[in-house]
Scaffold this active site. Structure first.
Site: not given
Ligand code: ATP
Ligand code: LTN
Length: 331
Positions: A113, A195, A198
């Site tokens: 991230k 993956k 959202k």
């Protein structure tokens, strides 16, 4: 015998997808009769990356509504918003004085991230797993139903609890991850090497649980596959392997059963068409119930408020025990 306590969380960052559904939410719904259940909209975790306040506020209510529409039953489970219970932030501080920089540096989600953040990486993104550990430990959780990507965070939670208990005396219960056999890691339909997420861009990346049948069809039919024809689980062919994983998660079939089912198919098109039908039917009740519940936001807000009130005493008791053990407070 003491009942199990199930706790899990989801970020209210919009567009819940079939990875969230098969990896986590489906387990939350089906396990509701077997334990005490607490489900949390982790709005404080959402702040670890930039958010628009008005959008975040709307998404908290939208995500709560989707979870209720998916079958979270307020008579059996508590559904609340993380920042409504102050003890989450409070315990995070005490855990930050137990955990080490080295432990947090090993977290793969932070590495991924932080690389995707343009500009500054916020301190909260680094300490994210401490807040998650506080979420879990506050309620003496025994089981945490999550997708595969959260396993490392739950191991860290266990390490922190063990470290604390060894240093200060037994305060925390050690939780176990509960990861489903099928659907624990659904990959992006536009890129089966990442993956499903959202926050990923691209309108064909994910099937969202509220997508219309037409949108589901467009996304699944455009899913990236290779040029072969055989419908088999094969790490060298991540596209078809991902479609089979979704099929297994939705139908309960084993990978062997899925391969046998598609043995006489004429190509990937047959698999995709069948998957469209299955997903449309699996998600139809959720979408319909969501439309009803969205018309009544005050009921949803009431559920969130009452749940937070009901669980606050448990959280308070745990923080007080941790404070006493550490020797802080006026006594
Ligand atoms: P974001 O992109 O905003 O970080 P996310 O899609 O990773 O979000 P979370 O809110 O972080 O979703 O996760 C909620 C739950 O869904 C967690 O238990 C997580 O493990 C699970 N989950 C998320 N993505 C997947 C996936 N692709 N496959 C299976 N489970 C998933
Ligand atoms: N980190 C999780 C969300 C999350 C969570 C939790 C999951 C926050 N607190 C406690 C289980 C238990 C995520 O990114 N999916």
């Amino acid at each position: 015998m003491a009942r199990n306590v199930v706790f899990s969380g989801i970020q209210p960052t919009g567009g819940i997808h079939i990875g969230n559904y098969f990896g986590a939410i489906k387990q939350w719904v089906t396990g509701q009769d077997d334990a005490e259940n607490i489900f949390c909209l982790v709005d404080m975790h959402a702040l670890t990356v930039p958010q628009d306040p008005a959008a975040l506020r709307a998404q908290i209510l939208e995500t709560a509504t989707v979870l209720l529409a998916a079958g979270i039953d307020p008579a059996k489970s508590r559904l609340f918003v993380q920042s409504d219970v102050r003890e989450h932030g409070e315990l995070t501080w005490y855990l930050s004085c137990v955990g080490s920089m080295g432990q947090l540096n090993r977290m793969t989600q932070f590495k991924e991230k932080s690389e995707s953040q343009k500009g500054e990486v916020r301190v909260g993104l680094f300490t994210y797993p401490l807040l998650m550990a506080a979420d879990i430990l506050l309620y003496k959780t025994t089981h945490v139903p999550v997708g595969e990507d959260q396993k490392q965070h739950i191991e860290l939670t266990r390490d922190l609890a063990q470290r604390f208990n060894a240093t200060y005396g037994e305060v925390f219960v050690l939780p176990e991850p509960a990861i489903p056999k099928a659907g624990a890691r659904i990959m992006g339909l536009d890129d089966p090497t990442v993956k499903m997420s959202k926050s990923a861009p691209g309108s064909y990346h994910a099937v969202r649980v509220l997508d219309s049948p037409d949108q589901i069809k467009k996304t699944v039919m455009s899913a990236q596959t290779d040029s072969g024809r055989d419908i088999r689980v094969d790490p060298a062919r991540p596209g078809v392997t991902n479609l089979l994983a979704i099929y297994c998660a939705a139908t309960g079939a084993t990978p062997e059963e899925a391969e046998a089912h598609f043995a006489s198919a004429r190509g990937y098109g047959d698999l995709k068409k069948e998957l469209v039908e299955i997903l449309v039917e699996t998600l139809r009740p959720l979408r319909e119930r969501n439309a009803e519940l969205s018309a009544d936001p005050s009921t949803v807000r009431d559920i969130l408020r009452r749940s937070a009130e009901a669980i606050t005493p448990i959280a308070r008791e745990t923080v007080d025990a941790a404070k006493r053990a550490m020797g802080v407070g006026s006594g």
